[in-house]
Write a protein that holds these residues in place. Structure first.
Motif, mmCIF file in Angstrom:
data_model
loop_
_atom_site.group_PDB
_atom_site.id
_atom_site.type_symbol
_atom_site.label_atom_id
_atom_site.label_comp_id
_atom_site.label_asym_id
_atom_site.label_seq_id
_atom_site.Cartn_x
_atom_site.Cartn_y
_atom_site.Cartn_z
ATOM 1 N N LYS A 1 -55.819 -17.851 -36.799
ATOM 2 C CA LYS A 1 -55.476 -17.127 -36.216
ATOM 3 C C LYS A 1 -56.687 -16.248 -35.618
ATOM 4 C CE LYS A 1 -52.279 -13.089 -35.448
ATOM 5 N NZ LYS A 1 -51.418 -12.435 -36.078
ATOM 6 N N VAL A 2 -56.688 -15.978 -34.289
ATOM 7 C CA VAL A 2 -57.808 -15.388 -33.397
ATOM 8 C C VAL A 2 -56.922 -14.635 -32.416
ATOM 9 C CG1 VAL A 2 -59.924 -15.025 -32.173
ATOM 10 C CG2 VAL A 2 -59.575 -16.859 -34.211
ATOM 11 N N GLU B 1 -57.323 -9.787 -34.726
ATOM 12 C CA GLU B 1 -56.783 -10.165 -35.995
ATOM 13 C C GLU B 1 -57.118 -11.431 -36.366
ATOM 14 O OE1 GLU B 1 -52.273 -9.936 -35.539
ATOM 15 O OE2 GLU B 1 -52.202 -7.892 -36.239
ATOM 16 N N PHE B 2 -57.492 -11.950 -37.566
ATOM 17 C CA PHE B 2 -58.087 -13.194 -37.893
ATOM 18 C C PHE B 2 -57.303 -13.691 -38.919
ATOM 19 C CE2 PHE B 2 -61.695 -11.286 -36.011
ATOM 20 C CZ PHE B 2 -62.219 -12.020 -35.144
ATOM 21 N N ALA B 3 -57.080 -14.876 -39.174
ATOM 22 C CA ALA B 3 -56.645 -15.489 -40.477
ATOM 23 C C ALA B 3 -57.599 -16.923 -40.541
ATOM 24 C CB ALA B 3 -55.131 -16.036 -40.453
ATOM 25 N N VAL C 1 -57.733 -15.816 -46.068
ATOM 26 C CA VAL C 1 -57.747 -14.163 -45.916
ATOM 27 C C VAL C 1 -57.404 -13.986 -44.357
ATOM 28 C CG1 VAL C 1 -60.131 -14.426 -45.008
ATOM 29 C CG2 VAL C 1 -59.445 -12.272 -46.017
ATOM 30 N N GLU C 2 -56.692 -12.815 -44.295
ATOM 31 C CA GLU C 2 -56.260 -12.121 -43.092
ATOM 32 C C GLU C 2 -56.806 -10.946 -42.862
ATOM 33 O OE1 GLU C 2 -52.001 -12.743 -42.143
ATOM 34 O OE2 GLU C 2 -52.075 -14.577 -43.027
ATOM 35 N N THR C 3 -56.944 -10.556 -41.469
ATOM 36 C CA THR C 3 -57.601 -9.416 -41.289
ATOM 37 C C THR C 3 -56.963 -8.789 -40.018
ATOM 38 O OG1 THR C 3 -59.457 -9.845 -40.096
ATOM 39 C CG2 THR C 3 -59.685 -9.386 -42.590
ATOM 40 N N ILE D 1 -65.463 -10.798 -42.745
ATOM 41 C CA ILE D 1 -66.351 -11.414 -43.828
ATOM 42 C C ILE D 1 -66.209 -10.674 -45.253
ATOM 43 C CG2 ILE D 1 -68.922 -11.646 -44.707
ATOM 44 C CD1 ILE D 1 -69.237 -12.376 -41.581
ATOM 45 N N LYS D 2 -66.202 -9.255 -45.047
ATOM 46 C CA LYS D 2 -66.043 -8.337 -46.133
ATOM 47 C C LYS D 2 -64.904 -8.701 -46.911
ATOM 48 C CE LYS D 2 -66.097 -3.489 -47.731
ATOM 49 N NZ LYS D 2 -66.028 -2.293 -47.085
ATOM 50 N N LYS D 3 -63.614 -8.866 -46.172
ATOM 51 C CA LYS D 3 -62.360 -9.235 -46.975
ATOM 52 C C LYS D 3 -62.542 -10.582 -47.651
ATOM 53 C CE LYS D 3 -57.615 -8.836 -46.966
ATOM 54 N NZ LYS D 3 -56.543 -8.303 -45.968
ATOM 55 N N ALA D 4 -63.168 -11.312 -47.083
ATOM 56 C CA ALA D 4 -63.328 -12.761 -47.818
ATOM 57 C C ALA D 4 -64.244 -12.727 -48.789
ATOM 58 C CB ALA D 4 -63.920 -13.879 -46.715
ATOM 59 N N VAL D 5 -65.446 -12.029 -48.972
ATOM 60 C CA VAL D 5 -66.420 -12.129 -49.900
ATOM 61 C C VAL D 5 -65.979 -11.161 -51.077
ATOM 62 C CG1 VAL D 5 -68.131 -12.775 -48.465
ATOM 63 C CG2 VAL D 5 -68.054 -10.545 -49.079
ATOM 64 N N THR D 6 -65.044 -10.253 -50.855
ATOM 65 C CA THR D 6 -64.764 -9.376 -51.861
ATOM 66 C C THR D 6 -63.417 -9.947 -52.649
ATOM 67 O OG1 THR D 6 -63.489 -7.907 -50.383
ATOM 68 C CG2 THR D 6 -65.906 -7.350 -50.819
#
Length: 180
Positions: free
Chosen positions: A105-106, A120-122, A135-137, A166-171
């Motif tokens: 998702k973009v 929004e990204f998935a 991860v989704e943001t 990136i922050k949501k993914a790496v954390t």
């Protein structure tokens, strides 16, 4: 004669208001992401491929499309951003863990509640070690009322939205399993 002047004026306005491409600044490194990635010191990580399987409508109002900097596609921009973060944290490497990803998702809006916007990204990430994660943001920002301002703000929000992704993914705890 009045009809000719009107027609000429109308055509001039129409041609001068043609669509244009909105391009954000280049990606900039996030201090928070750098601190998080430093925890993986000694690891060598690379996001070697990133595809997009979801549909993406790049058009912003009637202004034209949002395009990533340097003529990149959104997946190329996100892939380069991940690798830039890895490089700055000194965990990037050709030998080591290879990650591949898929943006499922973009999406963006430049007119949420009239003067706000969001990206929004998935993202699905898979490691060469067989582990995977998703991860989704959702990243909110102020866009503006008129189309020119709103679309420019939307383009400029791409970088911070990708920093957030990136922050949501790496954390996430699952990220550690990807890079081992």
């Amino acid at each position: 004669m009045n009809k000719k002047i009107f027609t000429l004026s109308f055509m001039t306005v129409l041609l001068s208001s043609a669509c244009s491409t909105m391009t954000p600044a280049r990606y900039s490194i996030s201090v928070d992401n750098n601190l998080e990635l430093k925890k993986y010191g000694g690891s060598k990580i690379q996001l070697s491929a990133l595809n997009a399987t979801g549909s993406f409508d790049a058009n912003c109002r009637l202004m034209g499309p949002i395009q990533a900097s340097d003529g990149m596609t959104i997946p190329e921009f996100v892939r380069k951003a991940f690798n830039d973060e890895f490089k700055f944290a000194e965990v990037y490497g050709d030998s080591g863990v290879k990650l591949s990803g898929n943006l499922t998702k973009v999406a963006f809006s430049s007119s949420a509640a009239l003067t706000n916007g969001w990206w929004e990204f998935a993202l699905e990430l898979e490691s060469s070690n067989g582990k995977s994660m998703t991860v989704e943001t959702h990243y909110d920002f102020k866009s503006g009322f008129d189309a020119i301002t709103a679309c420019n703000q939307t383009a400029q929000a791409l970088g911070p939205a990708v920093q957030d992704l990136i922050k949501k993914a790496v954390t996430q705890p699952e990220f550690a399993a990807l890079v081992k």
